[in-house]
Structures are given as C-alpha cells and as structure tokens.
Design a protein around this motif. Structure first.
Motif, mmCIF file in Angstrom:
data_model
loop_
_atom_site.group_PDB
_atom_site.id
_atom_site.type_symbol
_atom_site.label_atom_id
_atom_site.label_comp_id
_atom_site.label_asym_id
_atom_site.label_seq_id
_atom_site.Cartn_x
_atom_site.Cartn_y
_atom_site.Cartn_z
ATOM 1 N N GLU A 1 7.228 12.543 -6.769
ATOM 2 C CA GLU A 1 7.001 12.392 -5.325
ATOM 3 C C GLU A 1 7.401 10.994 -4.863
ATOM 4 O O GLU A 1 8.050 10.824 -3.828
ATOM 5 C CB GLU A 1 5.535 12.679 -4.985
ATOM 6 C CG GLU A 1 5.198 12.546 -3.521
ATOM 7 C CD GLU A 1 5.881 13.564 -2.621
ATOM 8 O OE1 GLU A 1 5.931 13.321 -1.398
ATOM 9 O OE2 GLU A 1 6.378 14.597 -3.107
ATOM 10 N N LEU A 2 7.036 9.973 -5.623
ATOM 11 C CA LEU A 2 7.410 8.604 -5.267
ATOM 12 C C LEU A 2 8.926 8.418 -5.335
ATOM 13 O O LEU A 2 9.504 7.733 -4.488
ATOM 14 C CB LEU A 2 6.707 7.607 -6.186
ATOM 15 C CG LEU A 2 5.191 7.506 -5.979
ATOM 16 C CD1 LEU A 2 4.554 6.723 -7.116
ATOM 17 C CD2 LEU A 2 4.869 6.883 -4.635
ATOM 18 N N CYS A 3 9.556 9.043 -6.293
ATOM 19 C CA CYS A 3 11.017 8.999 -6.406
ATOM 20 C C CYS A 3 11.646 9.643 -5.175
ATOM 21 O O CYS A 3 12.580 9.102 -4.583
ATOM 22 C CB CYS A 3 11.445 9.720 -7.679
ATOM 23 S SG CYS A 3 13.216 9.703 -7.968
ATOM 24 N N ARG A 4 11.115 10.792 -4.789
ATOM 25 C CA ARG A 4 11.625 11.495 -3.608
ATOM 26 C C ARG A 4 11.495 10.636 -2.353
ATOM 27 O O ARG A 4 12.347 10.651 -1.475
ATOM 28 C CB ARG A 4 10.865 12.816 -3.417
ATOM 29 C CG ARG A 4 11.414 13.697 -2.298
ATOM 30 C CD ARG A 4 10.518 14.892 -2.043
ATOM 31 N NE ARG A 4 9.244 14.529 -1.462
ATOM 32 C CZ ARG A 4 9.054 14.174 -0.192
ATOM 33 N NH1 ARG A 4 10.056 14.122 0.642
ATOM 34 N NH2 ARG A 4 7.853 13.865 0.250
ATOM 35 N N THR B 1 0.840 -1.184 0.000
ATOM 36 C CA THR B 1 0.000 0.000 0.000
ATOM 37 C C THR B 1 0.875 1.233 0.000
ATOM 38 O O THR B 1 1.874 1.282 0.711
ATOM 39 C CB THR B 1 -0.897 0.024 1.261
ATOM 40 O OG1 THR B 1 -1.647 -1.185 1.293
ATOM 41 C CG2 THR B 1 -1.821 1.214 1.258
ATOM 42 N N ILE B 2 0.504 2.220 -0.792
ATOM 43 C CA ILE B 2 1.207 3.498 -0.800
ATOM 44 C C ILE B 2 0.443 4.451 0.099
ATOM 45 O O ILE B 2 -0.760 4.644 -0.070
ATOM 46 C CB ILE B 2 1.285 4.075 -2.219
ATOM 47 C CG1 ILE B 2 2.079 3.146 -3.118
ATOM 48 C CG2 ILE B 2 1.894 5.472 -2.202
ATOM 49 C CD1 ILE B 2 2.081 3.542 -4.564
ATOM 50 N N PHE B 3 1.130 5.002 1.069
ATOM 51 C CA PHE B 3 0.527 5.974 1.957
ATOM 52 C C PHE B 3 0.897 7.362 1.471
ATOM 53 O O PHE B 3 2.065 7.650 1.253
ATOM 54 C CB PHE B 3 1.002 5.777 3.393
ATOM 55 C CG PHE B 3 0.560 4.460 3.970
ATOM 56 C CD1 PHE B 3 -0.715 4.319 4.473
ATOM 57 C CD2 PHE B 3 1.403 3.367 3.970
ATOM 58 C CE1 PHE B 3 -1.138 3.103 4.980
ATOM 59 C CE2 PHE B 3 1.000 2.154 4.473
ATOM 60 C CZ PHE B 3 -0.278 2.021 4.980
ATOM 61 N N ILE B 4 -0.106 8.211 1.319
ATOM 62 C CA ILE B 4 0.117 9.566 0.830
ATOM 63 C C ILE B 4 -0.239 10.548 1.934
ATOM 64 O O ILE B 4 -1.309 10.465 2.534
ATOM 65 C CB ILE B 4 -0.739 9.842 -0.418
ATOM 66 C CG1 ILE B 4 -0.330 8.861 -1.529
ATOM 67 C CG2 ILE B 4 -0.605 11.274 -0.876
ATOM 68 C CD1 ILE B 4 -1.187 8.923 -2.755
ATOM 69 N N ILE B 5 0.673 11.455 2.196
ATOM 70 C CA ILE B 5 0.418 12.494 3.189
ATOM 71 C C ILE B 5 -0.747 13.351 2.679
ATOM 72 O O ILE B 5 -0.713 13.814 1.540
ATOM 73 C CB ILE B 5 1.678 13.358 3.402
ATOM 74 C CG1 ILE B 5 2.828 12.456 3.874
ATOM 75 C CG2 ILE B 5 1.410 14.499 4.369
ATOM 76 C CD1 ILE B 5 4.176 13.121 3.877
ATOM 77 N N LYS C 1 -1.962 17.327 -4.844
ATOM 78 C CA LYS C 1 -0.827 17.581 -5.731
ATOM 79 C C LYS C 1 -0.440 16.299 -6.467
ATOM 80 O O LYS C 1 -0.209 16.305 -7.672
ATOM 81 C CB LYS C 1 0.359 18.102 -4.924
ATOM 82 C CG LYS C 1 1.624 18.310 -5.703
ATOM 83 C CD LYS C 1 2.707 18.841 -4.778
ATOM 84 C CE LYS C 1 4.064 18.433 -5.271
ATOM 85 N NZ LYS C 1 5.127 18.772 -4.362
ATOM 86 N N ILE C 2 -0.370 15.193 -5.758
ATOM 87 C CA ILE C 2 0.023 13.925 -6.364
ATOM 88 C C ILE C 2 -1.000 13.474 -7.399
ATOM 89 O O ILE C 2 -0.640 12.973 -8.460
ATOM 90 C CB ILE C 2 0.217 12.842 -5.288
ATOM 91 C CG1 ILE C 2 1.481 13.160 -4.488
ATOM 92 C CG2 ILE C 2 0.309 11.452 -5.895
ATOM 93 C CD1 ILE C 2 1.685 12.264 -3.306
ATOM 94 N N ASN C 3 -2.251 13.678 -7.135
ATOM 95 C CA ASN C 3 -3.288 13.214 -8.050
ATOM 96 C C ASN C 3 -3.450 14.100 -9.275
ATOM 97 O O ASN C 3 -4.163 13.733 -10.198
ATOM 98 C CB ASN C 3 -4.623 13.084 -7.313
ATOM 99 C CG ASN C 3 -4.589 11.958 -6.305
ATOM 100 O OD1 ASN C 3 -3.926 10.957 -6.523
ATOM 101 N ND2 ASN C 3 -5.280 12.124 -5.203
ATOM 102 N N ASN C 4 -2.784 15.256 -9.331
ATOM 103 C CA ASN C 4 -2.911 16.151 -10.483
ATOM 104 C C ASN C 4 -2.391 15.517 -11.756
ATOM 105 O O ASN C 4 -2.995 15.615 -12.796
ATOM 106 C CB ASN C 4 -2.203 17.485 -10.236
ATOM 107 C CG ASN C 4 -3.065 18.441 -9.475
ATOM 108 O OD1 ASN C 4 -4.275 18.333 -9.505
ATOM 109 N ND2 ASN C 4 -2.454 19.388 -8.803
ATOM 110 N N ASN C 5 -1.241 14.919 -11.707
ATOM 111 C CA ASN C 5 -0.727 14.263 -12.909
ATOM 112 C C ASN C 5 0.322 13.218 -12.557
ATOM 113 O O ASN C 5 0.863 13.194 -11.459
ATOM 114 C CB ASN C 5 -0.191 15.283 -13.915
ATOM 115 C CG ASN C 5 0.964 16.078 -13.371
ATOM 116 O OD1 ASN C 5 1.897 15.519 -12.803
ATOM 117 N ND2 ASN C 5 0.935 17.385 -13.554
#
Length: 79
Positions: free
Chosen positions: A24-27, A3-7, A13-17
């Motif tokens: 973000e995932l790379c970071r 599961t990916i947890f998103i702050i 912001k993540i869901n924009n594109n």
C-alpha cells in the motif's frame, strides 16, 4: 519527522500484515527499504545492486516489494 495518513477504509487491511502495508505504501509512492527481521538494519541481500543508496534514487516497485517478502516473509520495512 513525518506522519503517514491512512484512509480509514483501508486501515484494517493495512494493519493485517507488513506485506499488505508495504504494498500500500509503495502504491502511494513512498520510498521503501527492506530491513532485516526484528531490526532496523538494511537487508542489503534483498536489494538489487546490494546498496540501499540506489533506493534513494529509484523507488521500489510492487514487484520488487513482493520479491522481498517472497525471499523472507519476516522482513521489516523502512520508509
């Protein structure tokens, strides 16, 4: 399965594109793989050395992810 947890404050912001999400995932330290548009097939033309197996050992940097999207903005991203 994982599961990916998103702050929450970055969720919009993540869901924009896909590019924003990939960066973000790379970071966050995930191993990313470029995939052909509308597909789950590795986009080997964008991978240095043309082999996706190199990305199992070496994580893509943000500069590499940027270069993938500059080459083809419609790519998908595998994790």
């Amino acid at each position: 399965m994982f599961t990916i947890f998103i702050i929450p404050e970055t969720a919009a912001k993540i869901n924009n594109n896909k590019k924003t999400a990939a960066l973000e995932l790379c970071r966050r330290g995930y191993h990313l793989l470029p995939l052909k548009p509308n597909s789950k097939v590795p986009y080997s033309e964008l991978i240095q050395g043309k082999s996706w197996t190199s990305l199992r050992e070496y994580k893509a940097t943000q500069q590499i992810v940027e270069s993938w999207f500059n080459a083809d903005p419609k790519i998908n991203i595998g994790i």
